[in-house]
Design an enzyme around this catalytic site. Structure first.
Site, PDB file in Angstrom:
ATOM      1  N   SER A   1      -1.454   9.775  10.429  1.00  0.00           N
ATOM      2  CA  SER A   1      -1.324   8.355  10.086  1.00  0.00           C
ATOM      3  C   SER A   1      -2.619   7.639  10.485  1.00  0.00           C
ATOM      4  CB  SER A   1      -0.111   7.764  10.791  1.00  0.00           C
ATOM      5  OG  SER A   1      -0.262   7.921  12.183  1.00  0.00           O
ATOM      6  N   SER A   2      -2.666   6.357  10.233  1.00  0.00           N
ATOM      7  CA  SER A   2      -3.851   5.537  10.561  1.00  0.00           C
ATOM      8  C   SER A   2      -5.110   5.953   9.810  1.00  0.00           C
ATOM      9  CB  SER A   2      -4.169   5.555  12.071  1.00  0.00           C
ATOM     10  OG  SER A   2      -3.053   5.169  12.797  1.00  0.00           O
TER      11      SER A   2
ATOM     12  N   GLY B   1      -3.494   1.420   3.879  1.00  0.00           N
ATOM     13  CA  GLY B   1      -3.254   0.038   3.463  1.00  0.00           C
ATOM     14  C   GLY B   1      -4.525  -0.597   2.946  1.00  0.00           C
TER      15      GLY B   1
ATOM     16  N   ASP C   1       0.071  -4.160   6.643  1.00  0.00           N
ATOM     17  CA  ASP C   1      -0.718  -3.781   5.464  1.00  0.00           C
ATOM     18  C   ASP C   1      -0.641  -4.841   4.374  1.00  0.00           C
ATOM     19  OD1 ASP C   1      -1.940  -1.462   6.275  1.00  0.00           O
ATOM     20  OD2 ASP C   1      -0.237  -0.187   5.721  1.00  0.00           O
TER      21      ASP C   1
ATOM     22  N   LYS D   1      -8.253  22.766   5.306  1.00  0.00           N
ATOM     23  CA  LYS D   1      -6.890  23.338   5.361  1.00  0.00           C
ATOM     24  C   LYS D   1      -5.782  22.288   5.504  1.00  0.00           C
ATOM     25  CE  LYS D   1      -6.309  27.458   5.849  1.00  0.00           C
ATOM     26  NZ  LYS D   1      -6.619  28.368   4.735  1.00  0.00           N
TER      27      LYS D   1
ATOM     28  N   CYS E   1       0.485 -21.282  17.308  1.00  0.00           N
ATOM     29  CA  CYS E   1       1.913 -21.111  17.584  1.00  0.00           C
ATOM     30  C   CYS E   1       2.174 -21.213  19.093  1.00  0.00           C
ATOM     31  CB  CYS E   1       2.433 -19.832  16.948  1.00  0.00           C
ATOM     32  SG  CYS E   1       4.190 -19.957  16.557  1.00  0.00           S
TER      33      CYS E   1
ATOM     34  N   GLY F   1       0.223 -20.611  21.308  1.00  0.00           N
ATOM     35  CA  GLY F   1      -1.021 -21.201  21.816  1.00  0.00           C
ATOM     36  C   GLY F   1      -0.977 -22.722  21.745  1.00  0.00           C
TER      37      GLY F   1
ATOM     38  N   HIS G   1       0.935 -20.371  11.457  1.00  0.00           N
ATOM     39  CA  HIS G   1       0.011 -19.225  11.548  1.00  0.00           C
ATOM     40  C   HIS G   1      -1.024 -19.282  10.428  1.00  0.00           C
ATOM     41  CE1 HIS G   1       1.925 -16.913  14.774  1.00  0.00           C
ATOM     42  NE2 HIS G   1       3.055 -17.436  14.319  1.00  0.00           N
TER      43      HIS G   1
ATOM     44  N   GLU H   1      -3.768 -17.891  10.214  1.00  0.00           N
ATOM     45  CA  GLU H   1      -4.473 -16.612   9.991  1.00  0.00           C
ATOM     46  C   GLU H   1      -3.931 -15.855   8.781  1.00  0.00           C
ATOM     47  OE1 GLU H   1      -2.445 -17.328  12.494  1.00  0.00           O
ATOM     48  OE2 GLU H   1      -1.324 -15.597  13.250  1.00  0.00           O
TER      49      GLU H   1
END
Ligand code: GLN
Length: 546
Positions: free
Chosen positions: A13-14, A18, A71, A189, A381, A383, A507, A509
Protein backbone atom coordinates in the site's frame (compact mmCIF):
# COMPACT_ATOMS: atom_id res chain seq x y z
CA UNK A 1 -21.31 5.91 -23.74
CA UNK A 2 -19.30 6.36 -20.52
CA UNK A 3 -15.84 4.81 -20.54
CA UNK A 4 -14.55 3.28 -17.31
CA UNK A 5 -11.01 3.07 -15.98
CA UNK A 6 -10.36 0.93 -12.92
CA UNK A 7 -7.18 1.54 -10.97
CA UNK A 8 -5.87 -1.22 -8.72
CA UNK A 9 -2.72 -1.48 -6.65
CA UNK A 10 -0.31 -4.31 -6.06
CA UNK A 11 2.60 -5.41 -3.86
CA UNK A 12 2.29 -2.82 -1.08
CA UNK A 13 0.00 0.00 0.00
CA UNK A 14 1.01 3.68 -0.01
CA UNK A 15 2.16 3.60 -3.63
CA UNK A 16 0.39 6.86 -4.38
CA UNK A 17 -2.54 5.25 -6.14
CA UNK A 18 -4.82 8.15 -5.21
CA UNK A 19 -2.41 10.70 -6.56
CA UNK A 20 -1.86 8.70 -9.74
CA UNK A 21 -5.63 8.30 -10.26
CA UNK A 22 -6.08 12.04 -9.74
CA UNK A 23 -3.28 12.73 -12.23
CA UNK A 24 -4.99 10.48 -14.78
CA UNK A 25 -8.24 12.41 -14.27
CA UNK A 26 -6.42 15.67 -14.78
CA UNK A 27 -4.68 14.44 -17.94
CA UNK A 28 -8.01 13.39 -19.46
CA UNK A 29 -9.62 16.72 -18.56
CA UNK A 30 -6.74 18.46 -20.27
CA UNK A 31 -7.78 16.56 -23.40
CA UNK A 32 -11.21 18.12 -23.25
CA UNK A 33 -12.99 15.20 -21.56
CA UNK A 34 -15.32 15.30 -18.58
CA UNK A 35 -14.30 12.88 -15.84
CA UNK A 36 -15.72 11.50 -12.63
CA UNK A 37 -13.60 10.12 -9.82
CA UNK A 38 -14.51 7.48 -7.28
CA UNK A 39 -12.83 5.43 -4.57
CA UNK A 40 -13.96 2.01 -3.33
CA UNK A 41 -12.49 1.15 0.07
CA UNK A 42 -12.48 -2.46 1.30
CA UNK A 43 -12.67 -1.74 5.05
CA UNK A 44 -15.85 -2.39 7.04
CA UNK A 45 -16.37 1.06 8.60
CA UNK A 46 -19.33 2.69 6.85
CA UNK A 47 -17.18 5.77 6.33
CA UNK A 48 -13.85 6.97 7.74
CA UNK A 49 -15.60 9.57 9.94
CA UNK A 50 -15.25 7.45 13.06
CA UNK A 51 -11.68 6.31 12.41
CA UNK A 52 -8.61 7.59 14.25
CA UNK A 53 -6.11 9.67 12.28
CA UNK A 54 -3.56 6.98 13.21
CA UNK A 55 -5.60 4.52 11.18
CA UNK A 56 -6.67 6.65 8.37
CA UNK A 57 -5.06 10.09 8.19
CA UNK A 58 -7.39 12.99 7.60
CA UNK A 59 -11.11 12.65 6.99
CA UNK A 60 -11.90 14.55 3.81
CA UNK A 61 -15.30 16.28 3.79
CA UNK A 62 -17.31 16.97 0.63
CA UNK A 63 -19.89 19.68 -0.09
CA UNK A 64 -22.76 17.32 0.68
CA UNK A 65 -21.25 16.47 4.07
CA UNK A 66 -19.93 13.02 3.15
CA UNK A 67 -16.91 12.09 5.28
CA UNK A 68 -14.53 10.39 2.90
CA UNK A 69 -11.10 9.01 2.23
CA UNK A 70 -8.27 11.51 1.85
CA UNK A 71 -7.64 10.38 -1.73
CA UNK A 72 -10.76 12.32 -2.64
CA UNK A 73 -8.75 15.39 -1.68
CA UNK A 74 -6.28 14.53 -4.45
CA UNK A 75 -9.18 14.11 -6.87
CA UNK A 76 -10.58 17.55 -6.06
CA UNK A 77 -7.20 19.27 -6.11
CA UNK A 78 -6.25 17.86 -9.51
CA UNK A 79 -9.56 17.68 -11.35
CA UNK A 80 -12.87 19.48 -11.67
CA UNK A 81 -14.84 16.28 -11.10
CA UNK A 82 -18.02 16.68 -9.05
CA UNK A 83 -17.68 14.58 -5.90
CA UNK A 84 -20.45 13.57 -3.53
CA UNK A 85 -21.42 10.70 -1.23
CA UNK A 86 -21.44 8.34 -4.21
CA UNK A 87 -17.78 9.06 -4.84
CA UNK A 88 -16.61 6.91 -1.92
CA UNK A 89 -18.02 3.50 -1.01
CA UNK A 90 -16.68 1.16 1.64
CA UNK A 91 -17.43 -2.50 2.29
CA UNK A 92 -19.44 -1.28 5.30
CA UNK A 93 -21.58 1.03 3.17
CA UNK A 94 -22.19 -1.67 0.54
CA UNK A 95 -23.11 -4.30 3.16
CA UNK A 96 -25.34 -2.01 5.18
CA UNK A 97 -27.33 -1.26 2.01
CA UNK A 98 -27.67 -4.95 1.16
CA UNK A 99 -28.62 -5.89 4.74
CA UNK A 100 -31.23 -3.12 4.91
CA UNK A 101 -32.76 -4.45 1.66
CA UNK A 102 -32.74 -7.98 3.03
CA UNK A 103 -34.58 -6.80 6.16
CA UNK A 104 -37.18 -5.09 4.00
CA UNK A 105 -37.71 -8.36 2.19
CA UNK A 106 -36.51 -7.08 -1.17
CA UNK A 107 -34.72 -10.32 -2.04
CA UNK A 108 -37.97 -12.30 -2.04
CA UNK A 109 -36.76 -15.32 -0.16
CA UNK A 110 -33.46 -15.88 -1.92
CA UNK A 111 -30.22 -16.58 -0.09
CA UNK A 112 -28.28 -13.33 -0.01
CA UNK A 113 -24.69 -13.93 -1.10
CA UNK A 114 -21.44 -12.15 -1.97
CA UNK A 115 -21.97 -13.14 -5.59
CA UNK A 116 -24.32 -11.86 -6.95
CA UNK A 117 -25.85 -9.60 -4.27
CA UNK A 118 -22.78 -7.83 -2.92
CA UNK A 119 -21.12 -7.66 -6.33
CA UNK A 120 -24.36 -6.27 -7.83
CA UNK A 121 -24.45 -3.62 -5.12
CA UNK A 122 -20.83 -2.72 -5.93
CA UNK A 123 -21.64 -2.44 -9.63
CA UNK A 124 -24.61 -0.17 -8.81
CA UNK A 125 -22.33 1.95 -6.63
CA UNK A 126 -19.88 2.31 -9.52
CA UNK A 127 -22.68 3.62 -11.75
CA UNK A 128 -23.95 5.97 -9.03
CA UNK A 129 -20.50 7.55 -8.94
CA UNK A 130 -20.82 8.70 -12.56
CA UNK A 131 -22.16 12.27 -12.81
CA UNK A 132 -24.31 13.26 -15.82
CA UNK A 133 -22.38 14.13 -18.97
CA UNK A 134 -19.21 12.31 -17.92
CA UNK A 135 -17.01 10.84 -20.67
CA UNK A 136 -14.62 8.84 -18.50
CA UNK A 137 -15.27 7.47 -15.00
CA UNK A 138 -12.16 6.62 -13.00
CA UNK A 139 -12.66 4.24 -10.09
CA UNK A 140 -9.81 3.50 -7.71
CA UNK A 141 -9.94 0.31 -5.67
CA UNK A 142 -8.37 0.84 -2.25
CA UNK A 143 -6.11 -1.71 -0.62
CA UNK A 144 -3.79 -4.16 -2.32
CA UNK A 145 -4.72 -6.89 -4.76
CA UNK A 146 -4.52 -10.20 -2.94
CA UNK A 147 -6.12 -8.94 0.28
CA UNK A 148 -9.12 -11.03 1.34
CA UNK A 149 -11.29 -7.97 1.83
CA UNK A 150 -10.70 -6.53 -1.66
CA UNK A 151 -11.92 -9.70 -3.38
CA UNK A 152 -15.60 -8.72 -3.82
CA UNK A 153 -14.55 -5.41 -5.38
CA UNK A 154 -12.11 -7.03 -7.80
CA UNK A 155 -14.72 -9.64 -8.69
CA UNK A 156 -17.31 -6.89 -9.25
CA UNK A 157 -15.11 -4.93 -11.65
CA UNK A 158 -14.38 -8.13 -13.57
CA UNK A 159 -18.12 -8.67 -14.03
CA UNK A 160 -18.58 -5.01 -14.86
CA UNK A 161 -16.11 -5.33 -17.77
CA UNK A 162 -17.67 -8.60 -18.92
CA UNK A 163 -21.03 -6.87 -19.29
CA UNK A 164 -19.65 -4.10 -21.53
CA UNK A 165 -17.85 -3.69 -24.84
CA UNK A 166 -14.13 -4.22 -24.54
CA UNK A 167 -13.42 -0.65 -25.70
CA UNK A 168 -15.49 0.77 -22.81
CA UNK A 169 -13.50 -0.56 -19.85
CA UNK A 170 -9.82 -0.67 -19.04
CA UNK A 171 -7.70 -1.73 -16.08
CA UNK A 172 -4.64 0.10 -14.83
CA UNK A 173 -2.53 -1.60 -12.20
CA UNK A 174 -0.08 0.34 -10.06
CA UNK A 175 2.79 -1.69 -8.78
CA UNK A 176 6.15 -1.45 -7.06
CA UNK A 177 9.53 -2.42 -8.48
CA UNK A 178 11.67 -2.68 -5.36
CA UNK A 179 15.34 -1.84 -5.71
CA UNK A 180 17.72 -4.01 -3.74
CA UNK A 181 20.67 -1.87 -2.83
CA UNK A 182 22.85 -4.80 -1.78
CA UNK A 183 22.76 -6.38 -5.24
CA UNK A 184 22.07 -3.13 -7.11
CA UNK A 185 19.06 -4.70 -8.81
CA UNK A 186 15.47 -3.82 -9.47
CA UNK A 187 13.12 -6.74 -8.91
CA UNK A 188 10.08 -7.63 -11.01
CA UNK A 189 8.87 -10.74 -9.15
CA UNK A 190 6.45 -8.99 -6.76
CA UNK A 191 4.86 -7.28 -9.77
CA UNK A 192 4.56 -10.57 -11.63
CA UNK A 193 2.88 -12.11 -8.59
CA UNK A 194 0.42 -9.32 -8.05
CA UNK A 195 -0.55 -9.32 -11.73
CA UNK A 196 -0.88 -13.09 -11.34
CA UNK A 197 -3.40 -12.50 -8.54
CA UNK A 198 -5.47 -10.25 -10.81
CA UNK A 199 -5.36 -12.71 -13.67
CA UNK A 200 -6.48 -15.53 -11.35
CA UNK A 201 -9.73 -13.64 -10.87
CA UNK A 202 -9.96 -12.94 -14.57
CA UNK A 203 -8.63 -9.42 -14.88
CA UNK A 204 -5.87 -8.73 -17.38
CA UNK A 205 -4.43 -5.26 -16.71
CA UNK A 206 -4.06 -3.11 -19.80
CA UNK A 207 -1.44 -0.82 -18.29
CA UNK A 208 1.12 -1.29 -15.55
CA UNK A 209 2.34 1.84 -13.84
CA UNK A 210 5.57 0.89 -12.12
CA UNK A 211 6.64 2.88 -9.08
CA UNK A 212 10.43 2.88 -9.01
CA UNK A 213 13.32 4.62 -7.33
CA UNK A 214 15.65 3.93 -10.25
CA UNK A 215 15.03 4.32 -14.00
CA UNK A 216 13.17 1.43 -15.60
CA UNK A 217 15.41 0.00 -18.32
CA UNK A 218 13.98 -1.17 -21.63
CA UNK A 219 15.17 -4.67 -20.86
CA UNK A 220 13.35 -4.69 -17.54
CA UNK A 221 10.19 -3.30 -19.12
CA UNK A 222 10.28 -6.04 -21.78
CA UNK A 223 10.62 -8.69 -19.11
CA UNK A 224 7.62 -7.30 -17.22
CA UNK A 225 5.67 -7.11 -20.47
CA UNK A 226 6.39 -10.75 -21.27
CA UNK A 227 5.63 -12.16 -17.82
CA UNK A 228 2.58 -9.99 -17.14
CA UNK A 229 1.05 -10.16 -20.64
CA UNK A 230 0.99 -6.36 -20.98
CA UNK A 231 2.23 -4.60 -24.13
CA UNK A 232 5.72 -3.13 -23.84
CA UNK A 233 4.56 0.46 -24.40
CA UNK A 234 1.96 0.03 -21.65
CA UNK A 235 4.59 -0.78 -19.03
CA UNK A 236 5.08 2.71 -17.68
CA UNK A 237 7.64 4.07 -15.30
CA UNK A 238 6.51 6.35 -12.48
CA UNK A 239 9.75 7.25 -10.77
CA UNK A 240 9.92 8.96 -7.36
CA UNK A 241 9.69 12.68 -8.08
CA UNK A 242 12.64 14.80 -7.02
CA UNK A 243 10.98 18.13 -6.63
CA UNK A 244 7.23 18.00 -6.19
CA UNK A 245 4.31 15.60 -6.50
CA UNK A 246 2.87 18.05 -9.01
CA UNK A 247 5.32 16.57 -11.52
CA UNK A 248 3.42 13.26 -11.65
CA UNK A 249 0.95 14.25 -14.41
CA UNK A 250 3.80 15.57 -16.57
CA UNK A 251 5.80 12.39 -16.05
CA UNK A 252 2.85 10.19 -17.03
CA UNK A 253 2.20 12.20 -20.18
CA UNK A 254 5.87 11.98 -21.10
CA UNK A 255 5.51 8.22 -20.85
CA UNK A 256 2.56 8.39 -23.27
CA UNK A 257 -0.27 7.39 -20.94
CA UNK A 258 -2.65 9.89 -22.56
CA UNK A 259 -2.30 8.21 -25.97
CA UNK A 260 -2.41 4.70 -24.54
CA UNK A 261 -5.71 5.38 -22.74
CA UNK A 262 -7.18 7.16 -25.75
CA UNK A 263 -6.37 4.32 -28.12
CA UNK A 264 -7.54 1.63 -25.71
CA UNK A 265 -10.89 3.33 -25.00
CA UNK A 266 -11.43 4.54 -28.59
CA UNK A 267 -11.27 8.20 -27.54
CA UNK A 268 -9.90 10.87 -29.90
CA UNK A 269 -6.16 10.27 -30.18
CA UNK A 270 -5.02 13.32 -32.12
CA UNK A 271 -5.83 15.78 -29.33
CA UNK A 272 -3.10 17.59 -27.45
CA UNK A 273 -2.93 17.18 -23.66
CA UNK A 274 -2.60 20.80 -22.67
CA UNK A 275 -0.70 21.13 -19.41
CA UNK A 276 0.97 24.49 -20.17
CA UNK A 277 -0.34 26.31 -17.08
CA UNK A 278 0.62 23.38 -14.88
CA UNK A 279 4.12 23.29 -16.36
CA UNK A 280 4.46 27.05 -15.87
CA UNK A 281 3.34 26.68 -12.25
CA UNK A 282 6.07 24.11 -11.57
CA UNK A 283 8.70 26.25 -13.31
CA UNK A 284 7.66 29.15 -11.12
CA UNK A 285 7.92 26.97 -8.00
CA UNK A 286 11.42 25.92 -9.01
CA UNK A 287 12.53 29.50 -9.63
CA UNK A 288 11.29 30.77 -6.27
CA UNK A 289 14.00 32.08 -4.00
CA UNK A 290 11.85 33.50 -1.19
CA UNK A 291 10.62 31.45 1.70
CA UNK A 292 8.79 31.63 4.98
CA UNK A 293 8.35 29.10 7.76
CA UNK A 294 5.00 28.12 9.20
CA UNK A 295 4.59 26.19 12.44
CA UNK A 296 1.68 23.79 12.51
CA UNK A 297 0.93 23.13 16.18
CA UNK A 298 -1.20 20.01 16.40
CA UNK A 299 -1.87 16.67 17.98
CA UNK A 300 -0.97 14.28 15.15
CA UNK A 301 2.13 16.08 13.98
CA UNK A 302 4.14 12.90 13.37
CA UNK A 303 1.58 11.74 10.78
CA UNK A 304 1.80 13.75 7.58
CA UNK A 305 -1.53 12.36 6.39
CA UNK A 306 -3.43 13.66 9.43
CA UNK A 307 -3.24 17.26 8.14
CA UNK A 308 -2.77 16.47 4.48
CA UNK A 309 -5.13 19.07 3.00
CA UNK A 310 -3.74 21.77 5.29
CA UNK A 311 -0.17 21.11 4.18
CA UNK A 312 -1.37 21.06 0.58
CA UNK A 313 -3.27 24.34 0.99
CA UNK A 314 -0.15 25.96 2.50
CA UNK A 315 1.85 24.84 -0.49
CA UNK A 316 -0.80 26.30 -2.86
CA UNK A 317 -0.64 29.57 -0.92
CA UNK A 318 3.14 29.49 -1.39
CA UNK A 319 2.63 29.17 -5.16
CA UNK A 320 0.31 32.20 -5.05
CA UNK A 321 2.92 34.24 -3.17
CA UNK A 322 5.90 32.98 -5.20
CA UNK A 323 7.51 31.62 -2.09
CA UNK A 324 8.43 28.30 -0.62
CA UNK A 325 6.54 27.45 2.54
CA UNK A 326 8.68 25.52 4.99
CA UNK A 327 6.79 23.54 7.60
CA UNK A 328 7.72 23.21 11.23
CA UNK A 329 5.61 20.54 12.84
CA UNK A 330 5.22 21.16 16.57
CA UNK A 331 3.48 18.75 18.94
CA UNK A 332 0.97 20.76 20.94
CA UNK A 333 1.92 18.90 24.13
CA UNK A 334 5.58 19.77 23.61
CA UNK A 335 4.58 23.40 23.23
CA UNK A 336 2.78 23.22 26.55
CA UNK A 337 5.96 22.01 28.21
CA UNK A 338 8.66 23.90 26.33
CA UNK A 339 6.89 27.09 25.30
CA UNK A 340 7.70 29.68 22.67
CA UNK A 341 11.25 28.50 22.11
CA UNK A 342 9.63 25.98 19.74
CA UNK A 343 8.37 28.85 17.63
CA UNK A 344 11.68 30.71 17.44
CA UNK A 345 12.23 31.96 13.93
CA UNK A 346 8.87 30.95 12.47
CA UNK A 347 6.81 33.43 10.46
CA UNK A 348 3.34 32.13 11.20
CA UNK A 349 1.41 29.70 13.39
CA UNK A 350 -1.39 27.49 12.16
CA UNK A 351 -3.59 25.51 14.54
CA UNK A 352 -5.51 22.76 12.73
CA UNK A 353 -8.78 21.10 13.64
CA UNK A 354 -9.01 18.34 16.19
CA UNK A 355 -11.00 16.43 18.77
CA UNK A 356 -10.43 15.64 22.41
CA UNK A 357 -8.36 17.04 25.20
CA UNK A 358 -4.78 16.09 24.39
CA UNK A 359 -2.72 19.09 23.30
CA UNK A 360 -5.44 21.72 23.65
CA UNK A 361 -3.75 23.71 26.43
CA UNK A 362 -0.54 23.75 24.37
CA UNK A 363 -2.46 25.10 21.39
CA UNK A 364 -3.99 27.82 23.56
CA UNK A 365 -0.55 28.87 24.77
CA UNK A 366 0.83 28.96 21.24
CA UNK A 367 -2.08 31.21 20.22
CA UNK A 368 -1.40 33.53 23.15
CA UNK A 369 2.22 33.83 22.01
CA UNK A 370 1.18 34.57 18.40
CA UNK A 371 -1.40 37.13 19.54
CA UNK A 372 0.94 38.93 21.90
CA UNK A 373 3.95 39.04 19.59
CA UNK A 374 2.18 39.84 16.32
CA UNK A 375 3.09 36.52 14.72
CA UNK A 376 0.62 35.74 11.91
CA UNK A 377 -1.96 33.25 13.19
CA UNK A 378 -4.50 31.08 11.42
CA UNK A 379 -6.84 28.84 13.41
CA UNK A 380 -8.98 26.21 11.76
CA UNK A 381 -12.05 24.68 13.44
CA UNK A 382 -10.68 23.60 16.86
CA UNK A 383 -7.95 26.20 16.18
CA UNK A 384 -10.62 28.93 15.97
CA UNK A 385 -12.33 27.58 19.08
CA UNK A 386 -9.00 27.67 20.97
CA UNK A 387 -8.40 31.26 19.81
CA UNK A 388 -11.78 32.24 21.24
CA UNK A 389 -11.01 30.49 24.53
CA UNK A 390 -7.59 32.15 24.71
CA UNK A 391 -9.11 35.58 24.16
CA UNK A 392 -11.83 35.00 26.73
CA UNK A 393 -9.32 33.84 29.33
CA UNK A 394 -6.44 36.21 28.77
CA UNK A 395 -8.04 39.37 27.44
CA UNK A 396 -11.52 39.28 28.98
CA UNK A 397 -10.18 37.67 32.14
CA UNK A 398 -12.85 34.95 32.16
CA UNK A 399 -11.07 32.41 34.28
CA UNK A 400 -11.85 28.80 33.37
CA UNK A 401 -13.27 29.73 29.94
CA UNK A 402 -13.34 26.58 27.86
CA UNK A 403 -15.22 24.47 25.35
CA UNK A 404 -17.95 22.14 26.58
CA UNK A 405 -16.21 19.39 24.64
CA UNK A 406 -13.40 19.35 27.21
CA UNK A 407 -15.08 20.71 30.31
CA UNK A 408 -18.86 20.42 30.19
CA UNK A 409 -19.24 22.19 33.54
CA UNK A 410 -16.77 25.02 33.02
CA UNK A 411 -17.79 28.46 34.35
CA UNK A 412 -17.54 30.11 30.91
CA UNK A 413 -18.44 27.78 28.02
CA UNK A 414 -17.42 30.17 25.23
CA UNK A 415 -17.63 27.20 22.86
CA UNK A 416 -20.69 24.99 23.38
CA UNK A 417 -23.17 22.59 21.87
CA UNK A 418 -26.06 24.54 20.39
CA UNK A 419 -29.30 23.52 22.13
CA UNK A 420 -30.82 21.77 19.12
CA UNK A 421 -27.89 19.31 19.05
CA UNK A 422 -27.78 18.57 22.75
CA UNK A 423 -28.51 14.92 23.49
CA UNK A 424 -27.26 13.47 20.19
CA UNK A 425 -25.29 10.41 21.21
CA UNK A 426 -24.58 8.50 18.04
CA UNK A 427 -21.07 9.27 16.77
CA UNK A 428 -21.23 8.52 13.02
CA UNK A 429 -22.26 11.40 10.71
CA UNK A 430 -23.89 13.46 13.48
CA UNK A 431 -21.75 16.60 13.33
CA UNK A 432 -22.36 19.83 11.40
CA UNK A 433 -21.07 18.45 8.13
CA UNK A 434 -20.59 19.83 4.66
CA UNK A 435 -21.20 23.10 2.94
CA UNK A 436 -22.77 26.14 4.65
CA UNK A 437 -23.07 29.71 3.44
CA UNK A 438 -20.99 32.22 5.36
CA UNK A 439 -21.86 35.93 5.13
CA UNK A 440 -18.77 38.11 5.38
CA UNK A 441 -18.99 41.22 7.50
CA UNK A 442 -18.18 44.47 5.74
CA UNK A 443 -14.84 46.07 6.61
CA UNK A 444 -13.21 42.84 7.80
CA UNK A 445 -9.97 41.25 6.60
CA UNK A 446 -11.86 38.07 5.70
CA UNK A 447 -14.18 39.98 3.38
CA UNK A 448 -11.23 41.73 1.77
CA UNK A 449 -9.37 38.46 1.24
CA UNK A 450 -12.36 36.64 -0.24
CA UNK A 451 -13.31 39.70 -2.31
CA UNK A 452 -16.94 38.73 -1.90
CA UNK A 453 -19.83 39.22 0.51
CA UNK A 454 -20.55 35.51 0.99
CA UNK A 455 -18.82 32.19 0.52
CA UNK A 456 -19.56 28.50 0.82
CA UNK A 457 -17.26 26.54 3.10
CA UNK A 458 -17.21 22.98 4.46
CA UNK A 459 -17.72 22.08 8.09
CA UNK A 460 -17.03 19.15 10.39
CA UNK A 461 -17.58 19.87 14.05
CA UNK A 462 -20.01 19.47 16.91
CA UNK A 463 -19.34 22.58 18.96
CA UNK A 464 -19.99 26.24 18.15
CA UNK A 465 -19.05 29.73 19.28
CA UNK A 466 -21.38 30.68 22.15
CA UNK A 467 -23.33 33.85 21.26
CA UNK A 468 -23.83 34.67 24.93
CA UNK A 469 -20.22 35.82 25.00
CA UNK A 470 -20.26 37.51 21.63
CA UNK A 471 -20.84 41.07 22.74
CA UNK A 472 -18.13 40.87 25.37
CA UNK A 473 -15.63 39.32 22.98
CA UNK A 474 -16.40 41.83 20.25
CA UNK A 475 -16.12 44.80 22.60
CA UNK A 476 -12.75 43.49 23.71
CA UNK A 477 -11.59 43.46 20.07
CA UNK A 478 -12.25 39.94 18.75
CA UNK A 479 -14.26 40.85 15.67
CA UNK A 480 -16.90 38.59 14.15
CA UNK A 481 -16.02 38.53 10.45
CA UNK A 482 -18.26 35.74 9.17
CA UNK A 483 -21.71 34.46 10.10
CA UNK A 484 -24.01 31.61 9.15
CA UNK A 485 -27.01 33.89 9.01
CA UNK A 486 -29.80 31.25 9.16
CA UNK A 487 -28.75 30.18 12.64
CA UNK A 488 -26.76 33.24 13.66
CA UNK A 489 -23.60 31.19 14.15
CA UNK A 490 -20.18 32.83 14.25
CA UNK A 491 -17.96 31.32 11.55
CA UNK A 492 -14.94 33.66 11.46
CA UNK A 493 -13.21 35.72 14.13
CA UNK A 494 -10.31 38.10 13.60
CA UNK A 495 -8.22 40.73 15.37
CA UNK A 496 -7.88 43.98 13.44
CA UNK A 497 -5.13 45.19 15.79
CA UNK A 498 -2.90 42.31 14.72
CA UNK A 499 -0.98 41.87 11.41
CA UNK A 500 -2.90 38.63 10.71
CA UNK A 501 -5.03 36.84 13.26
CA UNK A 502 -7.90 34.83 11.77
CA UNK A 503 -9.87 31.86 13.11
CA UNK A 504 -12.42 29.99 11.01
CA UNK A 505 -14.97 27.45 12.21
CA UNK A 506 -14.97 25.68 8.83
CA UNK A 507 -12.27 23.80 6.90
CA UNK A 508 -11.00 26.05 4.11
CA UNK A 509 -8.23 23.55 3.30
CA UNK A 510 -10.80 21.39 1.47
CA UNK A 511 -11.37 24.11 -1.10
CA UNK A 512 -7.81 24.94 -2.09
CA UNK A 513 -6.24 23.87 -5.38
CA UNK A 514 -2.72 24.38 -6.73
CA UNK A 515 -3.91 26.79 -9.41
CA UNK A 516 -6.71 28.20 -7.26
CA UNK A 517 -5.29 28.71 -3.75
CA UNK A 518 -7.69 29.48 -0.94
CA UNK A 519 -7.82 33.25 -0.25
CA UNK A 520 -7.37 32.99 3.52
CA UNK A 521 -4.42 30.62 3.17
CA UNK A 522 -2.97 32.97 0.55
CA UNK A 523 -3.45 35.96 2.89
CA UNK A 524 -1.90 34.07 5.78
CA UNK A 525 1.20 33.10 3.79
CA UNK A 526 1.48 36.68 2.45
CA UNK A 527 1.51 37.91 6.05
CA UNK A 528 4.08 35.26 7.00
CA UNK A 529 6.25 36.26 4.05
CA UNK A 530 6.05 39.91 5.14
CA UNK A 531 7.09 38.78 8.61
CA UNK A 532 10.06 36.87 7.15
CA UNK A 533 11.12 39.83 5.00
CA UNK A 534 10.95 42.02 8.04
CA UNK A 535 13.59 39.86 9.66
CA UNK A 536 11.04 38.03 11.79
CA UNK A 537 9.55 41.18 13.31
CA UNK A 538 6.05 42.40 12.91
CA UNK A 539 6.08 45.51 15.05
CA UNK A 540 2.69 44.73 16.49
CA UNK A 541 3.81 44.44 20.08
CA UNK A 542 4.41 48.19 20.04
CA UNK A 543 1.15 48.77 18.25
CA UNK A 544 -0.85 46.77 20.78
CA UNK A 545 0.79 48.60 23.66
CA UNK A 546 0.02 51.96 22.07
N1 GLN B 1 -13.77 19.12 18.29
C1 GLN B 1 -14.33 20.34 17.78
C2 GLN B 1 -15.81 20.20 17.51
O1 GLN B 1 -16.30 19.11 17.34
C3 GLN B 1 -13.59 20.80 16.54
C4 GLN B 1 -13.71 19.86 15.38
C5 GLN B 1 -12.68 20.11 14.31
O2 GLN B 1 -11.69 20.78 14.55
N2 GLN B 1 -12.89 19.56 13.14
O3 GLN B 1 -16.51 21.18 17.42
Amino acid sequence: MVKHIFVTGGVVSSLGKGLTSAALGMILERRGLKVSMQKLDPYINVDPGTMSPYQHGEVYVLDDGAETDLDLGHYERYTNAHLDRHSNYTTGKIYSGVIARERRGDYLGSTVQVIPHITDAIKDAILKGVAPGVDVAITEIGGTVGDIESLPFIEAIRQFALERASSDVMFIHLTLLPYLRASGEMKTKPTQQSVGKLREIGIQPDVLICRTEQPLSDEMARKISLFCNVRRESVIEERDVEFSIYEVPLMLVRAGIDKIISRRLHLPVEVETNLDDWRAMIADMRATTQSCEIAVVGKYIQLHDAYKSIYEALSHAGIANHCKVKLRKVRAEDYYEQGSILLDGVDGVLIPGGFGERGVEGKIRAIQHARETGLPFFGICLGMQCATIEYARNVLGLEGANTEELDPRCPHPVIHVIPENAGVEQKGATMRLGEYRCELVEGTLARRLYGSSQVLERHRHRYEYNNEYRQKLERAGLVTAGLYADKNLVEIVELPSHPFFVGVQFHPEFKSKPLRPHPIFAGFVAAALAHARNGGRSGVAERTKA
